[in-house]
Enzyme design. Structure first.
Site, short mmCIF file in Angstrom:
data_model
loop_
_atom_site.label_atom_id
_atom_site.label_comp_id
_atom_site.label_asym_id
_atom_site.label_seq_id
_atom_site.Cartn_x
_atom_site.Cartn_y
_atom_site.Cartn_z
N GLU A 1 0.42 3.55 10.05
CA GLU A 1 -1.03 3.74 9.80
C GLU A 1 -1.56 4.93 10.61
OE1 GLU A 1 -3.49 0.38 9.02
OE2 GLU A 1 -1.83 -0.79 8.19
N PHE B 1 0.86 -1.19 0.00
CA PHE B 1 0.00 0.00 0.00
C PHE B 1 0.90 1.23 0.00
CE2 PHE B 1 -2.65 3.11 2.35
CZ PHE B 1 -3.86 3.00 1.67
N GLN C 1 10.95 -4.20 32.34
CA GLN C 1 11.29 -3.80 33.71
C GLN C 1 11.17 -4.98 34.68
OE1 GLN C 1 12.44 -0.80 33.97
NE2 GLN C 1 12.82 -0.78 36.17
N LEU D 1 1.23 4.97 0.12
CA LEU D 1 0.70 6.31 0.38
C LEU D 1 1.85 7.25 0.76
CD1 LEU D 1 -1.81 8.15 0.82
CD2 LEU D 1 -1.93 7.29 3.17
N GLY E 1 4.05 12.38 4.92
CA GLY E 1 3.79 11.25 5.82
C GLY E 1 2.45 11.48 6.51
N GLU F 1 5.33 9.22 1.31
CA GLU F 1 6.42 9.65 0.41
C GLU F 1 7.50 10.33 1.25
OE1 GLU F 1 4.76 12.19 -2.59
OE2 GLU F 1 3.52 10.57 -3.42
N ARG G 1 11.22 -16.11 39.03
CA ARG G 1 12.42 -15.40 39.46
C ARG G 1 12.37 -15.08 40.96
NH1 ARG G 1 17.68 -13.96 38.65
NH2 ARG G 1 18.08 -11.80 39.25
N1 COS Z 1 -13.32 8.02 5.19
C1 COS Z 1 -13.87 8.62 4.11
N2 COS Z 1 -13.51 9.87 3.71
C2 COS Z 1 -12.60 10.52 4.44
C3 COS Z 1 -11.99 9.94 5.58
C4 COS Z 1 -12.39 8.64 5.95
N3 COS Z 1 -11.86 8.03 7.02
N4 COS Z 1 -11.09 10.81 6.10
C5 COS Z 1 -11.15 11.90 5.32
N5 COS Z 1 -12.05 11.72 4.32
C6 COS Z 1 -12.43 12.68 3.27
C7 COS Z 1 -12.94 13.96 3.91
O1 COS Z 1 -14.33 13.87 4.18
C8 COS Z 1 -12.65 14.98 2.82
O2 COS Z 1 -13.62 14.88 1.81
P1 COS Z 1 -14.35 16.21 1.21
O3 COS Z 1 -13.23 17.03 0.66
O4 COS Z 1 -15.26 15.65 0.15
O5 COS Z 1 -15.03 16.85 2.35
C9 COS Z 1 -11.34 14.47 2.23
O6 COS Z 1 -11.29 13.07 2.53
C10 COS Z 1 -10.12 15.15 2.81
O7 COS Z 1 -10.15 14.94 4.21
P2 COS Z 1 -9.45 15.95 5.22
O8 COS Z 1 -9.83 17.36 4.87
O9 COS Z 1 -9.73 15.50 6.61
O10 COS Z 1 -7.91 15.73 4.83
P3 COS Z 1 -6.59 16.28 5.48
O11 COS Z 1 -5.63 16.57 4.40
O12 COS Z 1 -6.91 17.37 6.45
O13 COS Z 1 -5.94 15.01 6.27
C11 COS Z 1 -5.65 13.23 7.85
C12 COS Z 1 -6.59 14.18 7.05
C13 COS Z 1 -4.68 13.95 8.75
C14 COS Z 1 -6.64 12.45 8.68
C15 COS Z 1 -4.88 12.30 6.86
O14 COS Z 1 -3.94 13.03 6.12
C16 COS Z 1 -4.19 11.14 7.55
O15 COS Z 1 -4.83 10.14 7.93
N6 COS Z 1 -2.85 11.20 7.70
C17 COS Z 1 -2.08 10.08 8.20
C18 COS Z 1 -1.71 9.18 7.05
C19 COS Z 1 -1.32 7.81 7.50
O16 COS Z 1 -1.98 7.18 8.30
N7 COS Z 1 -0.24 7.35 6.93
C20 COS Z 1 0.20 6.04 7.14
C21 COS Z 1 0.41 5.44 5.80
S1 COS Z 1 0.00 3.77 5.69
S2 COS Z 1 1.37 2.95 6.83
#
Ligand code: COS
Length: 391
Positions: free
Chosen positions: A370, A129, A343, A131, A137, A133, A275
């Site tokens: 995640e 998966f 510990q 996502l 992050g 970069e 122990r």
């Molecule tokens: N399910 C469905 N839609 C979702 C959602 C979810 N869980 N979370 C967000 N969305 C939708 C929002 O509703 C929004 O849609 P609209 O523009 O139509 O309203 C859109 O996606 C953008 O959402 P948002 O504005 O909340 O995005 P942000 O850029 O503010 O970021 C976070 C949101 C911080 C929650 C996100 O960037 C995140 O999860 N970051 C961590 C990434 C991560 O876990 N990385 C690990 C990689 S895999 S190991």
């Protein structure tokens, strides 16, 4: 299939038998192999084959695609058991059960499901998966990998970082920007990219603190041309595909934290009973008992949160907040539990032959991947504020 989940697949007795079989497999095959896997940073082929044969790559995948077809509540119980062994064993099967298959199952089309999901369920195909970069992050919407439309194809360019299972993956779920004019999440689309596509390369695996035997690496796209049919859902929906997959994935990570916490507590209890110091087993001292009791209560609270989030998912509810609560709590608790169990072991807990030492290193990443604890806090608090403001 968007938003749906499997119906309950098993009656209580069959589920109990499955959980018992997994517990036996964990005790007899996985736990004895942990030290070697940690030392050699390599997963034994015979164990991978046994996990395939037991259906552990397809726990969450519907029966029609060859999976066990368990619903979320049943699946997390399987993960509680499986994850009593070092988390690397679950990591190698984890993307097939989580982020990889759910993106295709719930947001892909029939052709994509037919092409990939059966092989994901059997473990003959491994998913990754993509996502994260180098510069994106926690702020996942800031990703800069591009997918430029050219006729019936898209051309991908960019680098994805810390991609679990990249070295052995046969398909990559890739989030890339299709519309550079739209900033943030809106311009992102999701694709399935097959490994042998020219222009896709996987870098050398990163060396890391724990979870040896489960590998991650950069995935690089250089004018990597894929068919337009590789798009998951519609253009511009890729961020939501990723977020929906993460809602499920975070429940799985929380379940993993509960499973390994349970194991750590067992290790701590066994050592404390064996122990002797000052003439009696250290388990008889209240300071040690407090560490055991706090750990048990935290593990139990995490377990309840995971089960509740899973049941809500099975009822078709959106579980972003519950998944974040469970992931945040269970991963933080797991960190505290691992620390207490080291510990309890004293100096022995710092030596690499000791399971507590290995697991302490293994569980550190739960608070990072995640979505970090801080990102879970942000998701939870934002929702609270939005609800209060009536948004
Ligand atoms: N399910 C469905 N839609 C979702 C959602 C979810 N869980 N979370 C967000 N969305 C939708 C929002 O509703 C929004 O849609 P609209 O523009 O139509 O309203 C859109 O996606 C953008 O959402 P948002 O504005 O909340 O995005 P942000 O850029 O503010 O970021 C976070 C949101 C911080 C929650 C996100 O960037 C995140 O999860 N970051 C961590 C990434 C991560 O876990 N990385 C690990 C990689 S895999 S190991």
């Amino acid at each position: 299939m968007t938003g749906s989940t499997n119906a309950a697949a098993l009656d209580a007795e069959t589920l109990a038998e499955l959980l018992q079989t997994i517990r036996r497999f964990v005790n007899e095959r996985l736990i004895p192999a942990e030290e070697t896997v940690d030392r050699e940073d390599r997963m034994p082929e015979d164990i991978l084959a046994e996990m395939k044969a037991m259906g552990l790559y397809g726990v969450t995948i519907p029966v029609e695609y060859g999976g066990l077809g368990l619903n979320a509540e049943e699946s997390v119980q399987v993960f509680f058991e499986l994850c009593r062994a070092a988390p690397a064993f679950r990591s190698v099967t984890g993307i097939n059960n989580g982020l990889g298959s759910s993106s295709i199952l719930y947001d892909g089309n029939d052709e994509q499901r037919d092409r990939y999901v059966r092989r994901l369920a059997s473990g003959d195909l491994v998913a990754a998966f993509c996502l994260t970069e180098p510069d994106s992050g926690s702020d996942a919407g800031a990703l800069t990998t591009t997918a430029r439309r050219e006729g019936d194809t898209y051309v991908l360019n960019g680098t994805k970082r810390y991609i679990t299972n990249a070295p052995q993956a046969g398909i990559f779920i890739v989030m890339a920007r299709t519309d550079p004019t739209k900033p943030g999440a809106a311009g992102v689309s999701a694709f399935i990219v097959e490994r042998d596509t020219p222009g896709l390369s996987v870098a050398r695996p990163d060396r890391k603190m724990g979870q040896k035997g489960a590998h991650l690496a950069d995935v690089i796209f250089e004018d990597c041309r894929i068919p337009a049919s590789a798009l998951i859902g519609r253009e511009g929906q890729g961020f939501k595909v990723a977020m929906r997959a993460l809602d499920r994935g975070r429940i799985h990570i929380a379940a993993m934290c509960v499973g390994i916490s349970d194991r750590l507590i067992d290790e701590g209890l066994t050592y404390a009973l064996e122990r002797p110091q000052f003439g009696k087993p250290i388990a008889e001292y209240q300071l040690v008992q407090a560490m055991l009791a706090d750990s048990k209560a935290e593990m139990y609270a995490g377990r309840c949160m995971v089960l509740d989030a899973a049941r809500r998912l099975d009822r078709g509810e959106r579980v972003s907040v519950e998944a974040s609560c469970a992931k945040m709590f269970a991963s933080e608790a797991c960190g505290r539990i691992a620390d207490r169990v080291v510990q309890i072991h004293g100096g022995a807990g710092y030596i690499s032959e000791c399971a507590a030492e290995r697991l302490y290193r293994d569980v550190r990443v739960f608070r990072l991947y995640e979505g970090t604890t801080q990102i879970q806090q942000l998701i939870i608090a934002r929702d609270m504020i939005r609800a209060r403001r009536g948004g």
